[in-house]
Design a protein around this motif. Structure first.
Motif, PDB file in Angstrom:
ATOM      1  N   SER A   1     -27.306  25.268 -54.831  1.00 59.42           N
ATOM      2  CA  SER A   1     -27.039  25.305 -56.263  1.00 59.42           C
ATOM      3  C   SER A   1     -28.227  24.839 -57.090  1.00 59.42           C
ATOM      4  CB  SER A   1     -25.813  24.460 -56.587  1.00 59.42           C
ATOM      5  OG  SER A   1     -25.989  23.165 -56.059  1.00 59.42           O
TER       6      SER A   1
ATOM      7  N   TRP B   1     -22.039  21.301 -58.539  1.00 57.36           N
ATOM      8  CA  TRP B   1     -21.998  21.354 -57.072  1.00 57.36           C
ATOM      9  C   TRP B   1     -22.866  20.263 -56.438  1.00 57.36           C
ATOM     10  CZ3 TRP B   1     -21.720  26.050 -59.742  1.00 57.36           C
ATOM     11  CH2 TRP B   1     -20.640  26.869 -59.417  1.00 57.36           C
ATOM     12  N   HIS B   2     -23.889  19.851 -57.175  1.00 61.51           N
ATOM     13  CA  HIS B   2     -24.843  18.923 -56.571  1.00 61.51           C
ATOM     14  C   HIS B   2     -25.398  18.044 -57.679  1.00 61.51           C
ATOM     15  CE1 HIS B   2     -27.800  17.656 -53.527  1.00 61.51           C
ATOM     16  NE2 HIS B   2     -28.679  17.645 -54.503  1.00 61.51           N
TER      17      HIS B   2
ATOM     18  N   MET C   1     -13.325  26.023 -56.871  1.00 59.83           N
ATOM     19  CA  MET C   1     -14.307  24.949 -56.701  1.00 59.83           C
ATOM     20  C   MET C   1     -14.035  24.108 -55.457  1.00 59.83           C
ATOM     21  SD  MET C   1     -16.918  24.944 -58.560  1.00 59.83           S
ATOM     22  CE  MET C   1     -17.746  23.423 -59.013  1.00 59.83           C
TER      23      MET C   1
ATOM     24  N   ASN D   1     -24.659  24.282 -62.659  1.00 59.64           N
ATOM     25  CA  ASN D   1     -24.861  24.197 -61.210  1.00 59.64           C
ATOM     26  C   ASN D   1     -24.805  22.764 -60.710  1.00 59.64           C
ATOM     27  OD1 ASN D   1     -25.298  26.938 -61.283  1.00 59.64           O
ATOM     28  ND2 ASN D   1     -26.942  26.852 -59.790  1.00 59.64           N
TER      29      ASN D   1
ATOM     30  N   ASN E   1     -14.067  27.138 -61.580  1.00 57.00           N
ATOM     31  CA  ASN E   1     -15.487  27.492 -61.485  1.00 57.00           C
ATOM     32  C   ASN E   1     -16.100  27.492 -62.884  1.00 57.00           C
ATOM     33  OD1 ASN E   1     -17.850  29.466 -61.549  1.00 57.00           O
ATOM     34  ND2 ASN E   1     -17.504  29.257 -59.357  1.00 57.00           N
TER      35      ASN E   1
END
Lengths: 322, 948, 162, 78
Positions: free
Chosen positions: B820, B836-837, B208, B833, B159
């Motif tokens: 995110s 994540w995307h 993650m 962030n 993470n």
């Protein structure tokens, strides 16, 4: 369960009707495949005959019964852990309160009893409570299904009134050891029960009498050991068993059992022996007083009794296996 | 609220809400607490701290650590104080030599499997294990450290924000329980059992890879250094903290900004914050790194044309340059040829100043705000029906709801902290109806199943709302007495005539909406008869050509069933940005002065004219889309745009770009050179929420303080920049502190008359209206009567949007957000962030994909009537056949290149949620994307020149 | 056998049973021989649980192995009654003669050896279990005999089967 | 594909009329539409649409036309 499953089915049905439950579960260890087959067959037959299911015996009451198989977790014999497991979860012990009778399976009030209790229900109802009460002694009334096992000539289940002594059971019913050697120790009440030396074998099977000697009757299991037994190894095994079967929720049981094995090993290996003996006693106190459930709370029973009555085995000089 | 860093007090177990009180004695001290309180909490409240490790007041008691054991008179053994509840007359001893020994011995067991690296441990000095070892007086570990242990367990650093170090874990399960009870994601478990137990994310995978959504609840709950923020590992323990309000979504979470000097070390959710009560999400909790990102622009810049390089100038020069340009434009093209757009990300005070500058300095009403493009229909619809342009409840009210309708909102992605509350209530048994084209997480996710999912075809919300009302009316399920007492009965009768017509029946509307009639009927019955019914809705309701109609339809449903005016019910818009509610309240619309009062009202105008010392225009100004149109027509030449990236966020990008290019003086105030700034002539550096004082108002009308943690990087907070510009234009603005602006707002706005910074400090936050009648604010509106007096049932005729699927554009595109990322991503894209995307993708149903030969991951072209863009395909059955979906967080995605000019009939809120498109497999990005890329490169080069 | 399809059917069958996860896991184990990690997501979806929760349950119970085991599972009882009758010798013998430790499978994939704590046959200790059959009064010799029968097709039962 | 100024305004008025069409009789709806325009539109927009009352070809629906006529009257009265 294997030889007279209907007694249990009847007992559970009675219990169900008594508390207004319409669903019963038999939580069976997966280690008992024979009992599993027999119980399922018996339930099927009882249902076909109208003793289970909808409108049992035209009584306008429903009672369904289902066998649920455990999956290799001794801790799931603990009532709250059992409920968790029945709910399809990890068999983690719940803190009480709430008691299962208030908030049990799926959050509903639940009666949790062992097979012996439910098995006794039918005959009590048939013969009346007075008859049942006439058996036994002191506050321990009725009968106990003793499971005589281990190094014993004639093992098996014997239903006896409370009050008979351990020696009578082992010698008269059991006929002494299977090996023919002298009995050295008797463990009463399952893996968390104390090991009793000869001096305690005249204790009558009575809850209070056993409690007085820091032992327990538990489920009535009796395991006989002959004089080849290494009691330090048995004490170690008690801790090891707890370590293997602990749910891991509370610290005294989760870490304590593992440390218990290590401390006993140090004692028998004569490493800082006196301090480790004090530490083992402290650990037993911590587990007994601090654990969340009986698993950690009672593991000290076999350990302490072995240490108290068979101290010579912890000297590091007696021949040990493992 | 600056205070030395100290963890917030922890009472060990949650508060009991029982009204029955119980008195007991603890160590001889008499304590009275509500029934159901644990002995541990009672002791804490009585000032007695019982040592513990597995207990924390955000989680149900668990009873695993066995440190909190006590003695209770008349009870055997040592009950755990966390799991034992108080009884009348109970006598508790929390200390004795036996207890002391027991606690010490348990602690000894813990430490026998724990690394001895306290001095170099990142949480040294902020560790409950360390504190508790001290409290119980542990002095030796007689077991030694040679036994079995977990000291070599491998760290999980996956993470970006926190580390999981299992060697320090004490198996208290606080993280697992926090993930379940607080967040509701269930991403953590205990793997194995007994001594081998270990905390596991997902299936013993990295955080993650697991289902973890990085909300941080586990990190907050961890009593050791097992779960620790990487920022703490890197920077050490904070030395002071400032309570402030999150600048992301409309939930408005309170945070403690934990600081070292001027540097934020971490943001922790503030337990006393009423909007979030100690919970957070991955954005507010962790994604604050953008505030010091290298892309921040901290100096004002000007240029003549957008093809020129930028030139860094002083604030004075930038401001006087702007003022001169604006004055010149007005001289040449007229008073109404300039205007401004304020930002829902800025504070109330800043938004107020911008509209004040426009109305006094520009001398017109050409002020609009980004709420235009999100929740303007909410303002219109709720004002029309109920009389106030705001949601009716507190978030906490959902804990009393029995049936919840979530319509056109995706709370687990866009309002995650509220979603956690909602999910908790749903797990307790509340029923859920989801009205959404997509199978959002609330439809089905661990421990959550919507009772009904009505998968409405985009653009047909009104038919569904009408059909729900139709069923309730035709089956006689309405709240007759409530309506008779509280609503305009003549209008109601007229409305009943309208709604009872067969054309609104579920069986008839099914052909438009695609919602099965039987499900719709069942959902209507459930909402009407299931107890307290609460409706939460989002942009999936408002961003339509009938957005306002749908909002009125929602209000109608609530009035019809008596679900307004008490706890557990209501009509609740989930606001997109942090201060959408506030920016609307502050008079950011071209037709309204602060407090939603029309500019044509003479008395209102006079009030403001007296205070401001100018004459105000009595006619409405231009809305954002009108400004764009006017710019293209050559009538609108100057624009001041604060904290809003219209080039990326507004629909029909080609149209917006044409408008921006037509503007002679575009002034952008922002923290980054955003897409709009690439068309600007003046750039004024903005300040983040950490750099200024002010207030935000969240979706529940809650006004919360934003507190400065560090000086503005540019030297001026946004309100100071606006003030400088206003003064250069000849206004007479002199505020020393935003509290003075709030005082002016309170003076001029009846719903705010009781608000002041002093009171905000005292109460923590205030839900408006706050005035002499409601000095502590108004958690729930319309309690005795509606703000407008009698509730008004508006006629809600279904008018199909012009944006319809046909042979050429057979699919309907709808858009939304992901957890995110935040909105146009200006902030979140500049944080981790993006792990994540990293890009927006196009969700398409397997059937539609197969027909077009599209495989998962392929480039697909999305062609609408107005433009084309290209994204990677995500083939999924979350969308139904005929519907495609994307997010709009990355500029390069060009989601708005394809959205059209269609807008809400009443407010011109764009119809983002319905665009007819065709999808085809392609091999490269679109020509717009190629142009965007080169324009972007060019503009960044022009920026570089300013910096050297 | 298409494992995932089969597991889907089982999930359908058990997902509405109250507390049905453990019966399902037994069924999966019965059908596949173990609980494949890849099946956890589909089980989680079916039961409306997280993958983590399903994993937590599987890992709690000794019965639920997540990798294939031998054709036959041999369990030797380690509980007290069996210990009192020499199960420790049987254990040692079994490990030596099979050449594996507890939890391991013989190289030929025929036998997996596991400890067990009580097979409920304490009066006739020591006990062992081979698949669903329980054997009593086990000796090193009868152990060898029983194992050798696993290598004979359609073996009859020797030893003192209860 | 920007429409001309007046086309855009006509489209907007017609959209408003359509959405209010079921609110009551035509006159009532027209009045509501004109109130809406008066309340929310900027003066140049109001003026531009008012200037086109006489123009038959701009595509105003009957109710819209009625509303714009009323709007023009309001504008004139100011």
């Amino acid at each position: 369960m294997e030889t007279d499953p209907y007694q249990l089915i009847e007992g559970m049905t009675i219990a169900g009707l008594a508390v207004g439950a319409n669903q019963g579960y038999i939580y069976l260890r997966s280690e008992y495949p024979v009992a599993h087959k027999i119980l399922n067959k018996a339930i099927e037959r009882a249902t076909e005959a109208g003793f289970l299911g909808k409108n049992i015996c035209n009584s306008n009451s429903d009672f369904f019964l289902e066998v649920r198989l455990g999956a290799g977790a001794y801790i799931c014999g603990e009532e709250t852990s059992l409920l968790e497991s029945l709910e399809g979860k990890r068999g983690m012990v719940r803190a009480k309160p709430p008691l299962p009778a208030i908030e049990g399976l799926f959050g509903k009030p639940t009666v949790v009893n062992n097979v012996l209790t439910l098995g006794a229900a039918a005959s009590i109802l048939e013969q009346g409570s007075e008859t049942y009460k006439d058996f036994g002694m002191g506050r321990s009334r009725g009968t106990l299904a003793v499971q005589l096992a281990g190094n014993v000539k004639r093992g098996g289940v014997i239903e006896l009134a409370f009050g008979v002594t351990l020696r009578e059971v082992v010698e008269d019913f059991g006929g002494g050891t299977y090996s023919g050697r002298p009995i050295r120790a008797i463990q009463m009440g399952g893996p968390l029960g104390a090991f009793l030396p000869a001096s305690q074998w005249d204790t009558p099977l009575d809850y209070e009498a056993f409690a007085a000697i820091k032992a327990m009757i538990g489920h009535g299991g009796i395991v006989v050991f002959d004089d080849t037994v290494d009691m330090a190894a048995q004490a170690r095994f008690a801790m090891e068993f707890c370590a293997v079967e602990s749910c891991g929720k509370c610290t005294p049981c989760r870490i304590g059992a593992t440390r218990g094995v290590e401390v006993i090993d140090r004692i028998v290996n004569n490493q800082d022996r006196d301090n480790n003996l004090i530490l083992l006693t402290d650990l037993c106190d911590t587990m007994e007083l601090g654990s969340l459930c009986a698993m950690g709370g009672m593991t000290p029973f076999p350990v302490r009794s072995a240490l108290t009555y068979f101290a010579e085995d912890f000297s590091g000089e007696s021949p040990r296996e493992n | 609220m600056l205070e030395f860093y100290e963890p917030q007090p922890d009472f060990g177990t949650p508060q009991s809400d029982s009204e029955t009180l119980v008195t007991l004695t603890i160590d001889g001290i008499s304590v009275t607490v509500p029934e159901g309180t644990s002995v541990m909490r009672a002791a804490s409240e009585g000032g007695v701290k019982i040592p513990r490790l597995c207990a924390t007041d955000s989680l149900k008691s668990f009873g695993s650590c066995r440190i909190c054991l006590v003695e209770i008179e008349g009870r055997r053994g040592f009950p755990a104080s966390c799991t034992t509840t108080v009884t009348e007359g109970m006598e508790v001893r929390t200390q004795s030599s036996e207890i002391g020994k027991l606690r010490r011995n348990v602690m000894e067991l813990y430490i026998s499997d724990h690394p001895l690296d306290c001095l170099t441990c990142p949480t040294n000095g902020d560790c409950e294990l360390q504190d508790t070892a001290g409290e119980v007086g542990l002095r030796a570990v007689r077991y030694g450290f040679e036994g079995e242990n977990h000291l070599v367990a491998e760290k999980d650093e996956s993470n970006p924000y926190f580390t999981f170090d299992p060697s320090k874990c004490i198996l208290c399960s606080r993280c697992v329980r926090a993930c379940e009870e607080v967040q509701g994601t269930f991403a953590l478990t205990i793997d194995g059992r007994g001594f081998d137990s270990k905390v596991s994310a997902g299936q013993a995978e990295s955080f993650m890879e697991s289902e973890c959504v990085s909300c941080g609840a586990c990190v907050d709950a961890c009593p050791t250094a097992t779960l620790t923020e990487k920022s703490i590992i890197e920077l050490g323990k904070p030395e002071h903290s400032v309570v402030t309000t999150c600048a992301y979504c409309g939930v408005g979470c309170s945070f403690k900004a934990e600081m070292k000097g001027n540097e934020v070390v971490r943001m922790t959710p503030y337990k006393d914050g009423k909007a979030n009560e100690g919970h957070a999400c991955v954005k507010g909790r962790f994604a604050f790194g953008y505030t010091t990102h290298k892309d921040r622009i901290t100096k004002p810049m000007i240029r003549e044309s957008i093809d020129d390089p930028w030139r860094e100038v002083s604030w004075d020069e930038a401001v006087s340059y702007t003022a001169e340009r604006f004055k010149a434009i007005q001289a040449k093209y007229g008073r109404i040829s300039i205007g401004a757009i304020s930002s829902s990300r800025c504070t109330n005070e800043e938004v107020y100043l911008v509209q004040k500058m426009v109305r006094t300095g520009f001398g017109n009403n050409n002020i609009d705000t980004c709420a235009r493009v999100c929740h303007s229909p909410t303002g219109f619809g709720l004002k029309t029906t109920l009389g106030e342009s705001a949601g009716t409840q507190t978030f906490a009210s959902v804990e009393k709801a029995d049936v919840v309708i979530v319509m056109g909102a995706n709370p687990t992605e866009a309002h995650p902290v509220f979603a956690s509350r909602l999910k908790r209530r749903l797990r307790e048994g509340a029923k859920l109806i989801v009205i959404d084209p997509r199978q959002i997480e609330l439809v089905r996710s661990p421990h959550i199943v919507a009772d009904y999912h009505l998968p409405v075809r985009p653009g047909t919300n009104v038919t569904v709302l009408n059909a729900l009302a139709h069923v309730i009316v035709n089956e006689g399920l309405q709240a007759h007495d409530y309506i008779a007492e509280r609503c305009e009965t003549a209008d109601f009768e007229k409305w009943v005539q309208f709604i009872a017509d067969e054309r609104h029946s579920p069986e008839h509307t099914e052909q438009f909406s695609g919602v099965p009639a039987a499900d719709l009927r069942a959902a209507a019955r459930l909402y009407a008869t299931g107890g307290n019914g609460a409706i939460f809705y989002g942009l999936g309701v408002t961003e339509h050509s009938q957005g306002s109609t749908a909002v009125m339809g929602i209000a109608n449903l609530a009035m019809l069933t008596g679900n307004l005016g008490r706890d557990g019910v209501g009509v609740n818009p989930l606001r997109g940005q942090n201060n959408v509610q506030g920016s609307c309240d502050m008079g950011s619309f071209p037709h309204e002065l602060p407090g939603y009062r029309h500019v044509s009202n003479v008395a209102t105008r006079q009030l403001f004219e007296r205070e401001w010392g100018v004459t105000l225009d009595s006619e409405p100004g231009l809305r954002i889309p009108n400004m764009f149109d006017a710019a293209i027509d050559g009538d609108f030449k100057g624009l001041y745009c604060q904290g809003e990236d219209i080039a990326q966020s507004d629909p029909n990008t080609h149209h917006v770009e044409a408008a921006l290019k037509a503007i002679e003086c575009l002034v952008v105030q922002d923290i980054f050179l955003n897409e709009t700034a690439k068309f600007a002539h003046v750039f004024l550096p903005g300040a983040t929420f950490l750099e200024k004082d002010g207030t935000f108002t969240n979706a529940e009308r809650r006004i919360s303080r934003v507190r400065k943690t560090m000086p503005p990087l540019s030297g001026k907070a946004d309100w100071e920049g606006t003030m400088a510009l206003a003064n250069a234009l000849g206004c007479n603005m002199h505020y020393n502190h935003p509290s003075e602006i709030m005082d002016e707002i309170a003076k001029l706005t009846p719903t705010f008359s009781g608000v002041s910074y002093k009171k905000l400090d005292e109460l923590g936050s205030i839900q408006w209206p706050c005035n002499d009648h409601t000095p502590a604010g108004t958690p729930i509106m319309h309690v005795d009567e509606f703000v407008r007096g009698k509730g008004f049932f508006a006629i809600t005729e279904y008018v199909p949007t012009e944006e319809r699927a046909n042979r050429k554009f057979p699919l309907l595109l709808t858009t939304g957000r992901i957890l995110s990322q935040y909105n146009v991503g200006a902030q979140t894209r500049r944080t981790s962030n993006s792990q994540w995307h990293a890009e927006d993708t196009l969700e398409i149903h397997p059937h539609d994909a197969e027909e077009r030969g599209i495989n998962h991951g392929d480039w697909v072209g999305i062609q609408s009537r107005v433009g084309q863009t290209v994204l990677h395909a995500d083939v999924t059955s979350r969308v139904k056949p005929g519907v495609v979906y994307t997010t709009f967080h990355h500029p390069v995605s060009g989601a708005n290149v394809i959205t059209t000019d269609n807008s809400d009939w009443a407010t011109n809120c764009p119809e983002y949620k319905v665009t007819a498109v065709q999808i085809s497999k392609v091999t490269a990005p679109s020509s717009w994307q190629a142009r965007q890329k080169s324009f972007d490169t060019q503009q960044l080069q022009l920026l570089e020149k300013a910096r050297h | 056998m298409d494992k995932s399809a089969n597991i889907d059917e089982l999930v359908e069958q058990f997902k509405t049973l109250p507390g049905g996860l453990i019966p399902l896991l037994h069924a999966v184990k019965h059908a596949v021989g173990y609980i494949p990690n890849e099946s956890v997501p589909q089980i989680a979806i079916g039961f409306n649980l997280s993958r983590a929760e399903v994993h937590g349950v599987i890992s709690f119970y000794h019965d639920f192995n997540t990798s294939p085991v031998g054709q036959h599972t041999v369990q030797i009882c380690r509980a007290e009654a069996c210990q009192s009758m020499g199960s420790r010798q049987i254990e040692a013998h079994a490990k030596k003669s099979l050449g594996i430790e507890y939890g391991e499978t013989t190289k030929d994939g025929r036998v997996t050896l596991q400890p067990v704590y009580c097979l409920g046959n304490c009066a006739c200790s020591p006990s062992m279990r081979i698949d669903d059959d329980i054997y009593a009064r086990v000796s090193p010799a009868s152990f060898d005999q029983l194992i050798s029968e696993l290598y004979v097709p359609a073996a009859g039962n020797a030893g003192e089967k209860r | 594909m920007s429409a001309s100024k007046i086309e855009r305004l006509v489209k907007m008025v017609n959209q408003i009329s359509l959405n209010m069409s079921s609110n009551g009789p035509a006159d009532f709806v027209a009045m509501q539409v004109s109130e809406h325009l008066e309340k929310f539109w900027s003066p140049p927009m109001k003026n531009l649409i008012s200037e086109h009352i006489a123009d038959q070809n701009i595509g105003l629906s009957p109710i819209s036309l009625k509303a714009v006529i009323e709007l023009a009257a309001i504008q004139k009265a100011k």
